[in-house]
Design a protein around this motif. Structure first.
Motif, PDB file in Angstrom:
ATOM      1  N   GLY A   5      18.479  28.507 -46.075  1.00  0.00           N
ATOM      2  CA  GLY A   5      18.498  28.233 -44.655  1.00  0.00           C
ATOM      3  C   GLY A   5      17.172  27.669 -44.207  1.00  0.00           C
ATOM      4  O   GLY A   5      16.267  27.462 -45.016  1.00  0.00           O
ATOM      5  N   SER A   6      17.041  27.404 -42.938  1.00  0.00           N
ATOM      6  CA  SER A   6      15.788  26.908 -42.379  1.00  0.00           C
ATOM      7  C   SER A   6      15.347  27.849 -41.257  1.00  0.00           C
ATOM      8  O   SER A   6      16.138  28.660 -40.756  1.00  0.00           O
ATOM      9  CB  SER A   6      15.959  25.482 -41.841  1.00  0.00           C
ATOM     10  OG  SER A   6      16.943  25.450 -40.808  1.00  0.00           O
ATOM     11  N   ILE A   7      14.071  27.752 -40.883  1.00  0.00           N
ATOM     12  CA  ILE A   7      13.548  28.534 -39.762  1.00  0.00           C
ATOM     13  C   ILE A   7      13.265  27.584 -38.612  1.00  0.00           C
ATOM     14  O   ILE A   7      12.473  26.644 -38.748  1.00  0.00           O
ATOM     15  CB  ILE A   7      12.285  29.301 -40.165  1.00  0.00           C
ATOM     16  CG1 ILE A   7      12.621  30.332 -41.251  1.00  0.00           C
ATOM     17  CG2 ILE A   7      11.667  29.993 -38.953  1.00  0.00           C
ATOM     18  CD1 ILE A   7      11.431  31.107 -41.762  1.00  0.00           C
ATOM     19  N   GLN A   8      13.926  27.828 -37.507  1.00  0.00           N
ATOM     20  CA  GLN A   8      13.776  26.987 -36.316  1.00  0.00           C
ATOM     21  C   GLN A   8      13.503  27.881 -35.112  1.00  0.00           C
ATOM     22  O   GLN A   8      14.292  28.782 -34.811  1.00  0.00           O
ATOM     23  CB  GLN A   8      15.040  26.153 -36.078  1.00  0.00           C
ATOM     24  CG  GLN A   8      15.414  25.242 -37.240  1.00  0.00           C
ATOM     25  CD  GLN A   8      16.740  24.539 -37.032  1.00  0.00           C
ATOM     26  OE1 GLN A   8      17.213  24.409 -35.904  1.00  0.00           O
ATOM     27  NE2 GLN A   8      17.345  24.071 -38.118  1.00  0.00           N
ATOM     28  N   SER A   9      12.354  27.645 -34.454  1.00  0.00           N
ATOM     29  CA  SER A   9      11.952  28.460 -33.289  1.00  0.00           C
ATOM     30  C   SER A   9      11.980  29.944 -33.636  1.00  0.00           C
ATOM     31  O   SER A   9      12.528  30.779 -32.898  1.00  0.00           O
ATOM     32  CB  SER A   9      12.868  28.171 -32.092  1.00  0.00           C
ATOM     33  OG  SER A   9      12.827  26.808 -31.734  1.00  0.00           O
ATOM     34  N   ASP A  10      11.426  30.275 -34.814  1.00  0.00           N
ATOM     35  CA  ASP A  10      11.328  31.657 -35.290  1.00  0.00           C
ATOM     36  C   ASP A  10      12.682  32.297 -35.566  1.00  0.00           C
ATOM     37  O   ASP A  10      12.794  33.531 -35.653  1.00  0.00           O
ATOM     38  CB  ASP A  10      10.550  32.532 -34.298  1.00  0.00           C
ATOM     39  CG  ASP A  10       9.099  32.108 -34.157  1.00  0.00           C
ATOM     40  OD1 ASP A  10       8.528  31.615 -35.163  1.00  0.00           O
ATOM     41  OD2 ASP A  10       8.530  32.253 -33.060  1.00  0.00           O
TER      42      ASP A  10
END
Length: 222
Positions: free
Chosen positions: A140-145
């Motif tokens: 997955g990715s981390i977006q806006s924490d």
């Protein structure tokens, strides 16, 4: 001469300095790829493309031929295809048909890998063959924490993940005509599946190097 192996080995590396000449169980890292290529009956010659005097000396010592790579083709951002095209043009052999790319940072390869992959390449008249392995991670990715799953839904079992694969870098086989057009992996390139512990070894850091040492010793002693 129909088939050659080319091993691109620059002298400098930012994260692990001089990694291509660094000793792995007493042998320079580069030598594992040289010796692997030399054991393959289908490979007519082994070349090392380098900009470094130490690597050149190692390659010659272990029986490889050397292509002296220009500084302009040796930068951190220069793609591998540039070194391969330069090598092919330098060799300038009219009977050359196939290039086998062996990256020195993937020193450990299953014994029968090349013979089996090359047989598939030959029998099926492929333009290219490259090795892949299955990914078994939940990514997955981390977006806006926040963590955003990419290949699964929360709670899904690992064994139920969609089959996804990664290019492991162990082996590339490409027709020269396609290489000169700018392709290592062609549009119809065949992804040759490798499920082996060696497929996860790609040396970029000291931790990678230590893991390679461990796996090499484990399989020697197994």
């Amino acid at each position: 001469m129909k088939t050659i192996a080319i091993i691109p080995a620059r002298g400098q590396s930012k994260r692990l300095p001089k990694k291509n000449s660094k000793l792995l169980n007493g042998l320079p890292l580069l030598v594992y790829s040289i010796q692997y290529a030399q054991k393959q009956a289908e490979i007519d010659a082994v070349y090392v493309s380098t900009d470094d005097a130490e690597i050149k000396a190692i390659a010659l010592q272990y029986g490889a031929e050397v292509i002296e790579r220009p500084e302009a083709l040796s930068g951190d951002l220069e793609p591998t295809i540039s070194a391969l095209q330069h090598a092919v043009k330098t060799i300038n052999c009219s009977t050359l048909e196939t290039v086998v790319l062996l990256q020195p940072t993937n020193p450990l390869r299953p014994k029968e890998l090349f013979a089996n992959a090359f047989q598939y390449y030959t029998n099926n008249k492929c333009d290219s063959v490259f090795t892949v392995s299955r990914n078994h991670h939940k990514l997955g990715s981390i977006q806006s924490d926040k963590f955003i799953p990419h290949n699964y839904t929360p709670g899904q079992r690992s064994q139920d993940l969609e089959p996804l694969y990664f290019e492991n870098g162990l082996l590339y086989i490409t027709r020269v005509a396609e290489l000169l057009k700018g392709f290592i992996i062609t549009e119809d390139g065949y992804p040759y599946l490798v499920e082996h512990p060696f497929a996860s070894i790609d040396i970029d850091t000291q931790d990678d190097f230590d893991l390679a040492t461990f796996k090499l010793n484990f399989y020697i002693n197994d």
